[in-house]
Write a protein that holds these residues in place. Structure first.
Motif: not given
Length: 466
Positions: A39, A41, A56, A58, A60, A73
């Motif tokens: 992840h 951010f 934030w 984000h 992944r 997030a």
């Protein structure tokens, strides 16, 4: 409901670097591995292409290469972070992913420098949906010997305790880092400053985005000091990112270390964040821009991106920063491969928005240029063999001096409007943004033996459509 900004033109958009679907981004945050995914951010303003109240963003990835953009997030929507969810880090405890971040607060008098900062907590059990801790802030006030600059928490675990390091400014106006300790991530005990700037001109008035980790038996403090004055060929950016290497005494809370060293020599590198990968590598992201840059992409509804993920290796108290091995997965075609003695200026690449070049040259003077075929714009990398110094020209100049070797190894990653140059397996690195009207041509001018490999690279970012 406030409307998020949308992309209007993709002329400068990157193909394999993490950026937001639209809007502004800066510092990478919360770099971690949780439930089978890496992840990352990032500081994000989704309502314009300018810096604003921080959220934030984000993304992944399962492999550090192919990134899936996820919904925001955390947003500045509580009293504990009303004017911004500033930078921070992530840590996994009892199979829960925790984000520790700075809540930003203005006094409401219109002065952007009149603020206070707190440290806050959010958590998730799925890595996508986050809940803010009901008793935020977890640290409400800076220590009494601190100014209001009190931000960017990085948390790690050591034995039975969690430790937090914060970027800080002492009452004497010097940059420093301070630490806290906790058993549960919620109740924190202040330990004090572990080290501070010796002088404003050489080490700065504020230390941002600290990261602290062990590598090759040493402790490394990676940070972004503000206020260091230019010194010859060093410290030429508005703000710097670099490191101290030494040893941290957990009992005495003292970090004994050597001198400050810049990590990247380019124009566009700031605010790093690292993580320890499951296989033991120390990986790092940076913001691939710099404060007060022009950001021509703002006209298209976005601004800013993250660097490629890189691996940090410590040798003789020097950090090497090399592209991660997984990047070979981006290669979709080998476009050229040769080994020959060059006697004139040679075209290496043209018509490729996303490309990787690997060069091995005899150690001799050379120049490597990225040219805009439509205009006179260019980036030029020169090597002065006598001084063993690289000179990077992109508007003005940046420099890196290396240890003498008989061969030079260069690895270049081009991605529409970004260039990352890794020299001798990360001994020196230049990170650059550029804004050409046409796809760049890459030319090499040298009178030496050269081995060249050229690859076309694919795109690797999938944007959230929610």
């Amino acid at each position: 409901m406030k409307k998020m900004i949308e992309l209007t033109n993709d002329r400068y958009r990157l193909g394999y670097h993490v950026s937001a679907p639209a809007g502004w981004i800066n510092d990478p945050n919360g770099f971690c591995y949780y439930k089978g995914y890496y992840h990352i951010f990032y500081q994000h303003h989704p309502y314009s292409a300018d810096w604003g109240p921080m959220h934030w963003g984000h993304a992944r990835s399962k492999d550090l290469i192919h990134w899936e953009s996820l919904p925001i997030a955390i947003a500045p929507d509580t009293k504990a972070d009303e004017d911004g969810c500033f930078s921070g880090s992530a840590i996994v405890k009892d199979d829960v992913l925790y984000l520790i971040y700075t809540g930003h607060h203005y006094y409401g008098d219109g002065d952007p420098d009149h603020f206070w900062q707190t440290q806050d907590l959010a958590y998730s059990t799925d890595g996508i949906n986050f809940t803010k801790y009901e008793n935020n802030p977890i640290i409400a006030l800076p220590p009494t010997d601190n100014t209001h600059h009190f931000r960017d928490p990085k948390v790690w675990q050591k034995d039975d305790f969690y430790y937090m390091i914060l970027g800080s400014q002492g009452q004497d106006g010097h940059g420093r880092v301070i630490t806290y300790r906790s058993k549960d991530l919620k109740d924190w005990q202040y330990l004090g400053a572990i080290t501070k700037a010796k002088a404003l001109a050489t080490e700065g008035y504020m230390w941002e985005c600290p990261d602290f980790f062990e590598l090759a038996g040493k402790d490394v403090l990676l940070l972004s000091p503000q206020g260091i004055e230019a010194d010859g060929q060093k410290y030429l950016n508005l703000f710097q990112t670099g490191y101290f290497v030494g040893k941290y005494d957990y009992q005495k809370n003292i970090f004994s270390h050597g001198s400050f060293t810049e990590l990247d020599h380019g124009h566009d590198f700031y605010a790093t964040q690292t993580m320890l990968a499951p296989d033991g590598r120390r990986l790092v992201f940076g913001w691939m821009d710099m404060w007060e840059s022009d950001f021509p992409e703002k006209a298209d509804g976005w601004a800013g991106a993250l660097t490629l993920p890189r691996e940090l290796i410590l040798k003789d108290d020097k950090l090497y920063m090399r592209p991660i091995k997984e990047l070979s997965q981006l290669r979709t075609a080998k476009l050229a491969s040769w080994d020959k003695n060059l006697t004139q200026k040679t075209l290496l690449c043209e018509g490729e928005k996303q490309a990787e070049l690997e060069l091995t040259l005899d150690s001799a003077d050379f120049s490597l240029t990225l040219n805009d075929p439509k205009t006179s714009a260019q980036i030029k990398l020169s090597f002065d063999q006598k001084a063993q110094t690289f000179i990077l020209e992109n508007g003005d100049k940046r420099y890196a001096t290396i240890a003498p070797k008989s061969k030079l190894k260069l690895q270049l990653f081009i991605d529409t409007s970004s260039l990352e140059i890794f020299i001798n397996d990360g001994e020196a690195v230049f990170t650059e943004r550029f804004y050409f009207e046409k796809t760049p041509e890459v030319w090499l001018d040298t009178r030496a033996k050269c081995d060249m490999q050229l690859y076309r690279l694919g795109k690797a970012i999938t944007f959230d459509k929610h």
